[in-house]
Motif scaffolding. Sequence first.
Motif, PDB file in Angstrom:
ATOM      1  N   UNK A  29       0.862  -1.176   0.000  1.00  0.00           N
ATOM      2  CA  UNK A  29       0.000   0.000   0.000  1.00  0.00           C
ATOM      3  C   UNK A  29       0.897   1.225   0.000  1.00  0.00           C
ATOM      4  N   UNK A  30       0.649   2.143  -0.925  1.00  0.00           N
ATOM      5  CA  UNK A  30       1.525   3.318  -1.019  1.00  0.00           C
ATOM      6  C   UNK A  30       1.369   4.229   0.196  1.00  0.00           C
ATOM      7  N   UNK A  31       0.145   4.346   0.717  1.00  0.00           N
ATOM      8  CA  UNK A  31      -0.092   5.249   1.846  1.00  0.00           C
ATOM      9  C   UNK A  31       0.224   4.588   3.181  1.00  0.00           C
ATOM     10  N   UNK A  32      -0.184   3.324   3.317  1.00  0.00           N
ATOM     11  CA  UNK A  32      -0.007   2.615   4.587  1.00  0.00           C
ATOM     12  C   UNK A  32       0.550   1.229   4.301  1.00  0.00           C
ATOM     13  N   UNK A  33       1.860   1.111   4.144  1.00  0.00           N
ATOM     14  CA  UNK A  33       2.457  -0.203   3.860  1.00  0.00           C
ATOM     15  C   UNK A  33       2.072  -1.242   4.911  1.00  0.00           C
ATOM     16  N   UNK A  34       1.777  -2.450   4.439  1.00  0.00           N
ATOM     17  CA  UNK A  34       1.378  -3.511   5.352  1.00  0.00           C
ATOM     18  C   UNK A  34       0.040  -3.265   6.005  1.00  0.00           C
ATOM     19  N   UNK A  35      -0.833  -2.518   5.338  1.00  0.00           N
ATOM     20  CA  UNK A  35      -2.094  -2.066   5.945  1.00  0.00           C
ATOM     21  C   UNK A  35      -2.923  -3.185   6.578  1.00  0.00           C
ATOM     22  N   UNK A  36      -3.098  -4.348   5.946  1.00  0.00           N
ATOM     23  CA  UNK A  36      -3.956  -5.373   6.565  1.00  0.00           C
ATOM     24  C   UNK A  36      -3.488  -5.826   7.947  1.00  0.00           C
ATOM     25  N   UNK A  37      -2.187  -5.674   8.222  1.00  0.00           N
ATOM     26  CA  UNK A  37      -1.651  -6.155   9.498  1.00  0.00           C
ATOM     27  C   UNK A  37      -1.487  -5.045  10.534  1.00  0.00           C
TER      28      UNK A  37
ATOM     29  N   UNK B  57      -5.466  -4.211  19.357  1.00  0.00           N
ATOM     30  CA  UNK B  57      -4.800  -5.472  19.668  1.00  0.00           C
ATOM     31  C   UNK B  57      -4.904  -6.557  18.621  1.00  0.00           C
ATOM     32  N   UNK B  58      -5.521  -6.253  17.476  1.00  0.00           N
ATOM     33  CA  UNK B  58      -5.654  -7.240  16.408  1.00  0.00           C
ATOM     34  C   UNK B  58      -5.340  -6.591  15.057  1.00  0.00           C
ATOM     35  N   UNK B  59      -4.879  -7.390  14.079  1.00  0.00           N
ATOM     36  CA  UNK B  59      -4.641  -6.816  12.751  1.00  0.00           C
ATOM     37  C   UNK B  59      -5.950  -6.364  12.110  1.00  0.00           C
ATOM     38  N   UNK B  60      -5.863  -5.326  11.300  1.00  0.00           N
ATOM     39  CA  UNK B  60      -7.059  -4.782  10.664  1.00  0.00           C
ATOM     40  C   UNK B  60      -7.868  -5.842   9.931  1.00  0.00           C
ATOM     41  N   UNK B  61      -7.183  -6.708   9.188  1.00  0.00           N
ATOM     42  CA  UNK B  61      -7.898  -7.701   8.389  1.00  0.00           C
ATOM     43  C   UNK B  61      -8.687  -8.665   9.259  1.00  0.00           C
ATOM     44  N   UNK B  62      -8.255  -8.887  10.492  1.00  0.00           N
ATOM     45  CA  UNK B  62      -9.000  -9.770  11.394  1.00  0.00           C
ATOM     46  C   UNK B  62     -10.353  -9.157  11.756  1.00  0.00           C
ATOM     47  N   UNK B  63     -10.373  -7.835  11.922  1.00  0.00           N
ATOM     48  CA  UNK B  63     -11.642  -7.161  12.206  1.00  0.00           C
ATOM     49  C   UNK B  63     -12.596  -7.305  11.030  1.00  0.00           C
TER      50      UNK B  63
END
Length: 256
Positions: free
Chosen positions: A16-24, A29-35
């Motif tokens: 991700x250009x704006x937020x590298x590694x965004x899903x994690x 307390x949890x990675x974004x993709x888990x939500x």
Amino acid sequence: MAFPTFTAIVPARFGSTRLPGKPLLDIAGEPMVAHVWRRACQSQASRVVVATDDARIRDAMLAYGAEVVMTHADHASGTDRLAEVSQILALHDDELVVNVQGDEPLIPPTLIDQVALRLAEDPEASIATLAEPINDVDSLFNPNVVKVVRSLQGRALYFSRAPIPWDREQFKQPPAMLETDAWLRHIGIYAYRAGFLAAYRDWPASALEQLEQLEQLRALHNGHLIQVALACEVNPTGVDTQEDLDRVRALLTSAD
């Protein structure tokens, strides 16, 4: 009609250009993709799959018990990634697939259900998606807020980053306020039929898609119908920037 059976797929790309590694990125307390995955699991989807190109995302989600499919890293869009997943899962052409964006940790499960049901109700449409009224000037003129114009039947006429429809008289100068809610913001959740995804994958990106950087324009360019329903519930905005991330972190942390 009986509620349709559908598979929810959460595409989660590490780059991700704006937020590298965004899903994690950590949220409460949890990675974004888990939500996002958990909210998809709260919908009526018969199956929820995380689609990623990165082993770090795969490993993180396997720890939650999620079903994960690895995809190629060079897809031009999330729809292209879903086409690969549909092929890997050997989904039948008529099966419904809902694309739940991996950066929407606050998405209401009811919207996931709504978009699947709307496609099932419109057999002529290849895609269903959602929209909501725009009632402030900043959003209307913000290129990061995608606008949509639709027909009386709810079919999309066009999507744009520009403020459409253009008020020829009132927009000679940007207005101080909007007097109506005639403008619609597109909400980036999609339902497809698996057979459509197989066809989409083989089409070259259209000139309109490349200009606007909006993948749904490839479908319109090729003559396919997109059903656009008004969202049955307010959809909080997703995470595109650090400011978005800070806001969502504050909301979910306070909820805990």
